[in-house]
Design a protein around this motif. Structure first.
Motif, PDB file in Angstrom:
ATOM      1  N   GLU A  37       0.858  -1.147  -0.002  1.00 28.62           N
ATOM      2  CA  GLU A  37      -0.193  -0.008  -0.007  1.00 28.62           C
ATOM      3  C   GLU A  37       0.853   1.137  -0.095  1.00 28.62           C
ATOM      4  O   GLU A  37       1.566   1.330   0.923  1.00 28.62           O
ATOM      5  N   ARG A  39       1.937   4.822   1.051  1.00 29.01           N
ATOM      6  CA  ARG A  39       1.566   5.573   2.276  1.00 29.01           C
ATOM      7  C   ARG A  39       1.272   7.146   2.145  1.00 29.01           C
ATOM      8  O   ARG A  39       0.719   7.737   2.678  1.00 29.01           O
ATOM      9  N   THR A  40       2.002   7.644   0.893  1.00 28.64           N
ATOM     10  CA  THR A  40       1.988   9.076   0.826  1.00 28.64           C
ATOM     11  C   THR A  40       1.105   9.384  -0.652  1.00 28.64           C
ATOM     12  O   THR A  40       1.141   8.336  -1.594  1.00 28.64           O
ATOM     13  N   ARG A  61      -7.195  11.713   3.017  1.00 29.40           N
ATOM     14  CA  ARG A  61      -7.137  11.066   4.205  1.00 29.40           C
ATOM     15  C   ARG A  61      -7.931   9.857   4.353  1.00 29.40           C
ATOM     16  O   ARG A  61      -7.568   9.015   4.921  1.00 29.40           O
ATOM     17  N   GLY A  64      -6.957   6.274   3.075  1.00 32.94           N
ATOM     18  CA  GLY A  64      -5.822   5.499   3.473  1.00 32.94           C
ATOM     19  C   GLY A  64      -4.516   5.803   3.617  1.00 32.94           C
ATOM     20  O   GLY A  64      -3.506   5.073   3.972  1.00 32.94           O
ATOM     21  N   PHE A  65      -4.338   6.911   3.013  1.00 28.52           N
ATOM     22  CA  PHE A  65      -2.999   7.715   2.898  1.00 28.52           C
ATOM     23  C   PHE A  65      -2.523   8.117   4.185  1.00 28.52           C
ATOM     24  O   PHE A  65      -3.589   8.522   5.085  1.00 28.52           O
ATOM     25  N   GLU A  66      -1.268   8.154   4.610  1.00 31.57           N
ATOM     26  CA  GLU A  66      -0.838   8.634   5.881  1.00 31.57           C
ATOM     27  C   GLU A  66      -0.521  10.395   5.606  1.00 31.57           C
ATOM     28  O   GLU A  66      -0.318  10.892   7.056  1.00 31.57           O
ATOM     29  N   ALA A  67      -0.093  10.751   4.555  1.00 28.49           N
ATOM     30  CA  ALA A  67       0.395  11.987   4.394  1.00 28.49           C
ATOM     31  C   ALA A  67       0.160  12.426   2.860  1.00 28.49           C
ATOM     32  O   ALA A  67       0.133  11.356   1.941  1.00 28.49           O
ATOM     33  N   ARG A  82      -0.286  17.036   8.022  1.00 27.07           N
ATOM     34  CA  ARG A  82       0.283  16.204   7.143  1.00 27.07           C
ATOM     35  C   ARG A  82      -0.187  15.743   5.945  1.00 27.07           C
ATOM     36  O   ARG A  82       0.365  14.972   5.101  1.00 27.07           O
ATOM     37  N   PHE A  83      -1.484  16.344   5.753  1.00 25.82           N
ATOM     38  CA  PHE A  83      -2.201  15.949   4.156  1.00 25.82           C
ATOM     39  C   PHE A  83      -1.951  17.288   3.465  1.00 25.82           C
ATOM     40  O   PHE A  83      -2.530  17.440   2.419  1.00 25.82           O
TER      41      PHE A  83
END
Length: 118
Positions: A37, A39-40, A61, A64-67, A82-83
């Motif tokens: 997956e 992450r960014t 957001r 499922g992304f982290e940033a 962070r997004f």
């Protein structure tokens, strides 16, 4: 390695359902290619309020992304969303020119970002 969209559209020009589908299909295709997956995320073209809007931040957001990164120029600080992280894009061909821009970013005013509706 981070996600983008499936076909690189400007999210602000799409209907909400189409923008969400682009984000999610791009994430799924990247998973199929690399086997993990992403992450960014990077907003296509990435200019706040021109290329993406607050609703797209929420879509990224909840997908499922982290940033996520924008193309707003600047260094990152601890209180950044962070997004909507600003960045220094390495357009320069010479390392010293890029280093100068990166140093300048660390002293720049806060990068443009969109405020979430409360």
């Amino acid at each position: 390695l981070g996600g983008h969209t499936e076909t690189h559209p400007i999210l602000a020009r799409l209907a909400a359902a189409d923008a969400l589908a682009e984000i999610q299909r791009g994430r799924a295709k990247l998973f199929d290619i690399v086997g993990s997956e992403p992450r960014t995320f990077a907003y296509p073209n990435g200019i706040p309020d021109q290329d993406y809007r607050v609703e797209h931040v929420d879509m990224v957001r909840t997908s499922g992304f982290e940033a996520a990164v924008t193309t707003a120029f600047g260094g990152v600080s601890a209180d950044d969303d962070r997004f909507q992280l600003p960045r220094v894009i390495p357009w320069e061909q010479r390392a010293h020119a890029f280093a100068w821009r990166a140093a300048k970013a660390s002293r720049s005013p806060p990068a443009a970002r969109l405020q979430r509706a409360m």
